[in-house]
Design an enzyme around this catalytic site. Structure first.
Site, PDB file in Angstrom:
ATOM      1  CG  ASP A  12      25.341  31.364 180.586  1.00  0.00           C
ATOM      2  OD1 ASP A  12      25.593  31.157 179.379  1.00  0.00           O
ATOM      3  OD2 ASP A  12      24.314  30.950 181.159  1.00  0.00           O
ATOM      4  CE1 TYR A  49      31.647  22.728 166.692  1.00  0.00           C
ATOM      5  CE2 TYR A  49      32.350  21.692 164.659  1.00  0.00           C
ATOM      6  CZ  TYR A  49      32.629  22.470 165.759  1.00  0.00           C
ATOM      7  OH  TYR A  49      33.885  22.989 165.925  1.00  0.00           O
TER       8      TYR A  49
HETATM    9  N1  SER Z   1      37.508  19.480 166.586  1.00  0.00           N
HETATM   10  C1  SER Z   1      36.170  19.836 166.213  1.00  0.00           C
HETATM   11  C2  SER Z   1      35.215  18.743 166.471  1.00  0.00           C
HETATM   12  O1  SER Z   1      35.600  17.614 166.294  1.00  0.00           O
HETATM   13  C3  SER Z   1      36.124  20.208 164.765  1.00  0.00           C
HETATM   14  O2  SER Z   1      35.897  21.536 164.637  1.00  0.00           O
HETATM   15  O3  SER Z   1      34.113  19.010 166.805  1.00  0.00           O
END
Ligand code: SER
Length: 332
Positions: free
Chosen positions: A52, A141
């Site tokens: 982890d 993200y």
């Molecule tokens: N493939 C990834 C996503 O869609 C892009 O970095 O999160």
């Protein structure tokens, strides 16, 4: 013997990077790790440890035990999942990277960090996005990827850590499924096209995004890590490109092999909003100039290879062979 460590090794990239690293550097030198229990096959192919990456103690212990010389730090939440669990995404994507870079500083090992087209945002120029440009991502993200790029650069210039990275586009592959990204449609579409001749896409027909076939991505990662450091001006976060297309364009390409294939659209507002904040295409001239990056697969070569690989594993018949497919299915 010094080892190469891969985190997130059972994920979409890791499941192809680990065999490639083992072929290049020897099976015993590459330690695969993942938070998940490994399937038996993964354990038989070389060293595997359950890990982890948000547990700093466990990270420290594994680095010490294996005398690490390089880490490919792939463990992360992808864009759509990160938007559903932003706190967890920060914890996994940033927390583990920080710990890894600290260990790299202390133990002098190299780090590969996969950034993404998600590190750009709505105010970034969207066509032929330059290497150095505005980055104001508005997804968790993207925040973790842009911050991760900066943190890797910081550890490189402040502490001399050999941190290198790529801004990967959407990755298309047939071995392990993608784990909850915005570009996942470009993988799902092949499975559904082969099985059912039909796919309902969660992005709109005209949404253009950058994509890459996995063999090119694996080669890009390995070539960057082997590149002459003296030539690298950027080190981290290189744009790499191979193809860009819309769902409608990919469907047309698949139809060349499976003429009966049909696509329709049920747009998911969350993933569409993420896609609309990302580049339509990116400029990879820095990677071409600094470490001779060249893609090998375009949309036609990728599509042909995906169908050739997946067809025998999925239920229906050969390319464009819907009738035989139905017969085979009925016979089961
Ligand atoms: N493939 C990834 C996503 O869609 C892009 O970095 O999160």
């Amino acid at each position: 013997m010094r080892h190469i460590l891969v985190t997130g090794a059972l994920g979409q990239i890791g499941s192809e990077l680990v065999p490639a690293l083992r072929a290049a550097y020897g099976a015993d030198r590459v330690v695969a790790t993942d938070i998940r229990m490994p399937p038996r096959a993964a354990v038989e192919q070389g060293p595997f440890d359950q890990l982890d990456t948000t547990d700093p103690q466990a990270l420290r212990e594994i680095v010490r035990r294996h005398e690490v010389e390089a880490v490919y730090h792939l463990s992360a939440l992808l864009s759509a999942v990160a938007e559903e669990k932003p706190q967890t995404a920060w914890h996994v994507n940033m927390g583990s990277l920080y710990e890894m870079l600290e260990l790299a500083r202390q133990h002098r090992f190299a780090v590969f960090f996969p950034s993404s087209i998600g590190a750009f945002g709505p105010t970034t120029p969207r066509d032929r996005t330059p290497q150095d440009t505005i980055q104001r991502p508005n997804t968790m993200y993207g925040v973790t990827k842009a911050a991760g790029e900066l943190l890797c650069d910081y550890y490189a210039h402040r502490f001399g850590v050999d941190a290198r990275g790529l801004r990967l586009p959407g990755l298309i592959s047939h071995r392990a499924p993608p784990g909850g990204g915005t570009t996942d449609y470009a993988v799902h579409i092949f499975h559904q096209a082969i099985r059912y001749r039909h796919y309902t896409c969660f992005l709109g027909a005209d949404t253009s995004l950058d994509m890459m076939y996995m063999p090119d991505a694996i080669r890009a990662i390995m070539e960057l890590m082997a590149a002459d450091p003296g030539r690298l001006k950027h080190r981290n976060a290189f744009n790499v490109a191979a193809m860009n297309f819309t769902p409608a364009r990919l469907a047309a390409e698949i139809r060349k092999h499976i003429p009966a294939f049909a696509i329709d659209y049920e747009v998911d507002p969350l993933r569409q909003a993420i896609a609309d904040s990302w580049p339509r295409s990116i400029d990879d001239s820095a990677a071409r100039a600094e470490w001779d990056w060249r893609p090998r697969y375009d949309i036609a070569a990728m599509t042909a290879d995906m169908i050739r690989e997946l067809q025998p594993r999925l239920r229906l018949g050969g390319p464009g062979d819907a009738a035989r497919g139905r017969d085979q299915d009925a016979a089961r």
